[in-house]
Design a protein around this motif. Structure first.
Motif: not given
Ligand code: ZN
Ligand code: KG4
Length: 368
Positions: A117, A121, A142, A337
């Protein structure tokens, strides 16, 4: 080549189609990026409820993927691969995306790519701006992470530091709840801070110099910590409520005794929000530029949900201009996201020859 990206790590169900352009400076183009947000569902509970999140991903995933393909003018046959977030995140949520991606890859006969993930980003910066001047220092900030990475070559990410306790976004969300601003807290504090005095409340900045017991290889002075700040805000608010109650005998006798919280004025809440935000943003930007100098960075970037913050964006730009280091941010849509960033990171991995097998599993605490 076109790649389908799928992201379900937290409370957004997202699918996107990203295409290779062949242009070295801007390698990828977004053909679609569909995000179904669950904010309205979780707001009622003051935060993300994992079980509700995974159930909602199951309801949304097919429709979101269909729409991403339709908006891109793509069919399954146009795709060259499927990329999916493997972790980190909520395991039930991740499993929905991973299972869907595996089934789709098997059915369509397409290669599968597992994406971290946070790599997504970081690659949101390249998706938005083209390849960064390297080496680059990237801050990923985040709801779940606050980490500094050194990017020396495209697709490599070396962890330099991280938060010892709360993530910055988490601190925003907790302070917002304390101030009665609802969920998610980041955008609410960001908005309110605009009308507040950022010097009204003296709040501590945490300095970390000693090594982290859990990560002895890291020096420690670039680490972050936000839980002390959150506690300081809590103490300040409780103290002010006691003062307000003290000037009102009825409240002091009845209200506080019954657990009633005397209300702070709107201006006072805005002042607290602005003061909190000043400390968070300066902690983030200061360490980013210390790292940039230490590693001779030719660029710096900030990605992740908190990179949507207006003060962080402004301060980053201002500091970069002063230090003559180019600064990079994702657009607002690519800050929080989304699957386009997962597709981009997936394309990078696919081109480097990394595909996943059909026994791929979600990993809630996957390391980068
Ligand atoms: Zn995120
Ligand atoms: O990257 P993201 O969408 O999800 C995670 O991977 O965690 O980040 C969500 C976080 C939340 O904590 C939210 O409050 C924060 O990003 N956030 C903001 C802003 N917009 C979202 N924080 C500060 N200012 C904002 N404008």
């Amino acid at each position: 080549m076109r790649i389908l990206g799928i992201e379900t790590s937290c409370d957004e169900t997202s699918a996107a189609v990203v295409e290779e352009t062949g242009a070295p400076a801007t390698p990828w183009a977004i053909r679609s990026n569909v995000v179904a947000s669950q904010v309205a569902i979780h707001r009622e509970w003051g935060g993300v409820v994992p079980e509700l999140a995974s159930r909602q991903h199951i309801r949304d995933i097919c429709g979101v993927v269909d729409r991403a393909l339709a908006e891109a003018g793509s069919t399954w046959r146009d795709l060259g691969a499927i990329a999916v977030t493997q972790g980190p995140g909520l395991v039930g949520s991740l499993l929905v995306g991973v299972s869907f991606a595996k089934a789709a890859a098997a059915a369509a006969g397409l290669p599968l790519v597992a994406v971290h993930h946070l790599a997504g980003h970081i690659e949101s910066l390249v998706l938005q701006n083209g390849e960064l001047p390297l080496p680059s220092i990237v801050l990923v900030v985040s709801g779940g992470h606050t980490s500094l990475y050194l990017v020396e070559r495209p697709g490599t990410y070396q962890l330099l530091s991280r938060t010892r306790d709360d993530a910055a976004g988490e601190a925003y969300d907790k302070v917002a709840r304390l101030l009665g601003l609802g969920y998610p807290g980041g955008p609410a504090i960001d908005q309110l801070a605009k009308s507040g005095n950022d010097r009204a409340v003296a709040l501590p900045t945490t300095r970390l110099t000693h090594a982290d017991r859990n990560a002895p290889e890291l020096k420690g002075d670039l680490d972050f910590s936000f839980s002390g700040l959150k506690t300081a805000v809590l103490r300040h608010v409780r103290g002010r409520q006691a003062e307000i109650a003290g000037t009102n005998l009825d409240l002091a006798r009845n209200g506080v005794a019954q657990g009633f919280s005397p209300a702070l004025s709107d201006q006072e809440i805005a002042d607290i929000a602005a003061s909190f935000q000043r400390v968070v943003v300066s902690a983030l930007v200061d360490r980013l530029f210390v790292a940039a100098r230490r590693y001779g960075a030719k660029s710096v970037g900030v990605a992740g949900g908190v990179s949507a913050n207006s003060r962080l964006r402004a301060d980053l730009k201002e500091r970069g201009e002063r230090r003559e280091v180019p600064t990079f941010l994702p657009s607002l849509a690519l800050s929080t996201d989304n699957a386009a960033m997962i597709a981009a990171a997936g394309l990078r991995k696919f081109r480097a020859g990394h595909t996943a097998s059909m026994d791929l599993n979600a990993d809630a605490s996957l390391a980068l």
